[in-house]
Structures are given as C-alpha cells and as structure tokens.
Scaffold this motif. Sequence first.
Motif, PDB file in Angstrom:
ATOM      1  N   ALA A 153       0.846  -1.200   0.000  1.00 42.43           N
ATOM      2  CA  ALA A 153       0.000   0.000   0.000  1.00 42.43           C
ATOM      3  C   ALA A 153       0.875   1.241   0.000  1.00 42.43           C
ATOM      4  O   ALA A 153       1.936   1.269   0.641  1.00 42.43           O
ATOM      5  CB  ALA A 153      -0.913   0.003   1.222  1.00 42.43           C
ATOM      6  N   VAL A 154       0.426   2.246  -0.706  1.00 42.79           N
ATOM      7  CA  VAL A 154       1.052   3.565  -0.643  1.00 42.79           C
ATOM      8  C   VAL A 154       0.046   4.487   0.033  1.00 42.79           C
ATOM      9  O   VAL A 154      -1.133   4.519  -0.361  1.00 42.79           O
ATOM     10  CB  VAL A 154       1.400   4.086  -2.058  1.00 42.79           C
ATOM     11  N   ALA A 155       0.504   5.196   1.056  1.00 46.01           N
ATOM     12  CA  ALA A 155      -0.400   6.066   1.809  1.00 46.01           C
ATOM     13  C   ALA A 155       0.049   7.518   1.646  1.00 46.01           C
ATOM     14  O   ALA A 155       0.946   7.984   2.365  1.00 46.01           O
ATOM     15  CB  ALA A 155      -0.403   5.665   3.288  1.00 46.01           C
ATOM     16  N   PRO A 156      -0.570   8.231   0.701  1.00 47.17           N
ATOM     17  CA  PRO A 156      -0.159   9.623   0.484  1.00 47.17           C
ATOM     18  C   PRO A 156      -0.668  10.541   1.596  1.00 47.17           C
ATOM     19  O   PRO A 156      -1.702  10.276   2.225  1.00 47.17           O
ATOM     20  CB  PRO A 156      -0.831   9.999  -0.842  1.00 47.17           C
ATOM     21  N   GLY A 157       0.070  11.638   1.767  1.00 45.54           N
ATOM     22  CA  GLY A 157      -0.419  12.747   2.589  1.00 45.54           C
ATOM     23  C   GLY A 157      -1.121  13.727   1.669  1.00 45.54           C
ATOM     24  O   GLY A 157      -1.774  13.319   0.699  1.00 45.54           O
ATOM     25  N   PHE A 158      -0.943  15.014   1.923  1.00 44.02           N
ATOM     26  CA  PHE A 158      -1.656  16.028   1.130  1.00 44.02           C
ATOM     27  C   PHE A 158      -1.072  16.116  -0.279  1.00 44.02           C
ATOM     28  O   PHE A 158       0.103  16.431  -0.462  1.00 44.02           O
ATOM     29  CB  PHE A 158      -1.557  17.391   1.821  1.00 44.02           C
ATOM     30  N   VAL A 159      -1.909  15.833  -1.281  1.00 44.42           N
ATOM     31  CA  VAL A 159      -1.484  15.884  -2.682  1.00 44.42           C
ATOM     32  C   VAL A 159      -2.436  16.822  -3.433  1.00 44.42           C
ATOM     33  O   VAL A 159      -3.658  16.748  -3.254  1.00 44.42           O
ATOM     34  CB  VAL A 159      -1.535  14.477  -3.342  1.00 44.42           C
ATOM     35  N   VAL A 160      -1.873  17.694  -4.241  1.00 42.83           N
ATOM     36  CA  VAL A 160      -2.697  18.650  -4.992  1.00 42.83           C
ATOM     37  C   VAL A 160      -3.435  17.940  -6.126  1.00 42.83           C
ATOM     38  O   VAL A 160      -2.818  17.499  -7.100  1.00 42.83           O
ATOM     39  CB  VAL A 160      -1.806  19.782  -5.564  1.00 42.83           C
ATOM     40  N   THR A 161      -4.743  17.770  -5.959  1.00 46.08           N
ATOM     41  CA  THR A 161      -5.603  17.161  -6.997  1.00 46.08           C
ATOM     42  C   THR A 161      -7.002  17.785  -6.867  1.00 46.08           C
ATOM     43  O   THR A 161      -7.264  18.564  -5.940  1.00 46.08           O
ATOM     44  CB  THR A 161      -5.771  15.633  -6.813  1.00 46.08           C
ATOM     45  N   ASP A 162      -7.895  17.360  -7.741  1.00 42.91           N
ATOM     46  CA  ASP A 162      -9.289  17.830  -7.654  1.00 42.91           C
ATOM     47  C   ASP A 162      -9.910  17.446  -6.312  1.00 42.91           C
ATOM     48  O   ASP A 162     -10.778  18.140  -5.800  1.00 42.91           O
ATOM     49  CB  ASP A 162     -10.129  17.203  -8.782  1.00 42.91           C
TER      50      ASP A 162
END
Length: 252
Positions: free
Chosen positions: A180-189
């Motif tokens: 699993a990859v657990a992203p933090g805050f990513v700029v997307t819609d």
Amino acid sequence: MTGTQRTAIVTGAARGIGAAIALRLARDGFAVGIVDLHADQCAQTVAAIEEIGGRAVAAGADVSRPDQAADAVEHINDQLGGALVLINNAGVTRDNLLFKMTDDDWDSVMEVHLRGSFLMARAAQRCMVDAGWGRIVNISSTSALGSRGQVNYSAAKAGLQGFTKSLSVELGKFGITANAVAPGFVVTDMTRASAERIGISFEEQVEKAVARLAVGRPGRPEDVANAVSYFVSDEAEFVSGQVLYVAGGPRG
Ligand code: NAP
C-alpha cells in the motif's frame, strides 16, 4: 499481448493521482488499462500515454459493482494481454463530522475504497496466479491514522492496509506481492473540492498543509506514482505487505 510487454490496470485513472500512476507505468514499459466511472473520461490519460508511444485502453466501470469490475478486467485482458499489475486507486470522499454523517456517506466511501478494491483484486488475481508473477498496490492515505471529519474515509483507508497485508499473505506463494502507498496532502481535484467544502481558498489550504510538512512543499501526483513504480518493479519482489507513507514527513 505484443512481445513481453506486461499489462497494468489503474483504477480512478481519468485524473489526479491515478492518471499520474498510469503515465508513470506506461513510461516504465507497461501497457495500461485505464479504469474510471465512464470510459470517455479516460480519453485524456489514454492520449497522454499514446503521445509517449505507449499503449492504453479505457474501461468505464464503477469498481464497487461486481459485474462492472469483472467486465473491466476482462476487457483490458482481451485488449492488452492478461494484466499482471493492479493499482487500486479509485476513491471518493464524503466528509462530515460523525453526528452529521449520513448512512450514505458511510456506505459510498466503504463501497468505492474497500468493496471496489476487493472486487478488482478478485477479478485480476487469476492472470497473476497463472503467470506466477503479479503486483497489487492499494492507495491508502495518512487519514488512516485518524482525521477529523473523515471517520468513513479513515476507516476505509485503514481497512485497505489490512486488506493489503492479507493479500500479501495469501498470494505470496504465487509470486504476487501486495503493498500500500499512503499519500499525505497531494494537490488534486479531491483536495481542491475539500477546500471548497470547508469554505477556504485552495491556496490557504495548501499553505496550511505545507506548514505541517517536513519537506516544505505539497505532494504532487507524481510523488505517489514514483512509489507505486518501485512496488511494481521486479526489484521489489521481496517487499510485500508493506505500507509506505508518501507524505513529505513522518506523518503527512
Ligand atoms: P480524484 O482527483 O478525485 O480522482 C479519483 C478518481 O477516481 C476520479 O476520476 C473518480 O471519478 C474516480 N472514481 C471515483 N469513484 C469511482 C468508482 N466507483 N469507480 C471507478 N472510478 C471511480 O482523487 P485523487 O486525489 O487523485 O485520489 C486518488 C486516490 O488517492 C484516492 O483513493 C484517494 O483517496 C487517495 N488519496 C488522495 C490524497 C490527496 O491528497 N489527493 C491523499 C491520500 C490519498 P469521478 O471524477 O467521475 O468521480
């Protein structure tokens, strides 16, 4: 299947993180099945892959519907060759404080993230088992660690981590890894919409997020795609059942 090119399936790949993952896997040499709610929404991602000389097909499917998930996998397997990689990325948010959260807010988030990942993995595993090689990557989130206004989303994203670990236990003997990859805050819609919902400008939201991040910048979809690319690689064959936080700091 042309030559020895492997096929990957990426869900929710019409835009955002999924589109970046699809493009990255195409650059890594995969033919890519682009799954999103409607096939026509996938045209931009397909075109971006074809522009760099890659192969891609679109499949419209609601991943939380068993028939649609199975049909999408079958369509991609037919068009591009049996998929050996699955990236469960499709996601929605229905944020609200617990006392205001509706049954539908809860159910729809569980359905897309958990049921959708289960249905796609069940449909996709057969080709991987037959080939004795496969890669499954599930997109979790730092919200799995607890997040105000997101009891549904954080439960689903934590659930995906358990799902990943159990997949790795069951499928390891067939040469299949699950991570699993657990992203933090990513700029997307998705993050844009959440700023709108809480009534602040997106710039303000980005600023607040960056203030919490060790690396001093917001996440980009490509940051997540880079981590996925590693888990999918041959070199990662001894890495399974792991959760990698891609969050610009220890917690995001
Ligand atoms: P996004 O821009 O909203 O993209 C998500 C995509 O998934 C959309 O194209 C959406 O289609 C599609 N989708 C939604 N429900 C679906 C379904 N039932 N079947 C098939 N496709 C469906 O979101 P994102 O920010 O790229 O997020 C991608 C993943 O990363 C999600 O799992 C999200 O939870 C996770 N994540 C994001 C962040 C972040 O900061 N952005 C952080 C941590 C984790 P529609 O547009 O038609 O709804």
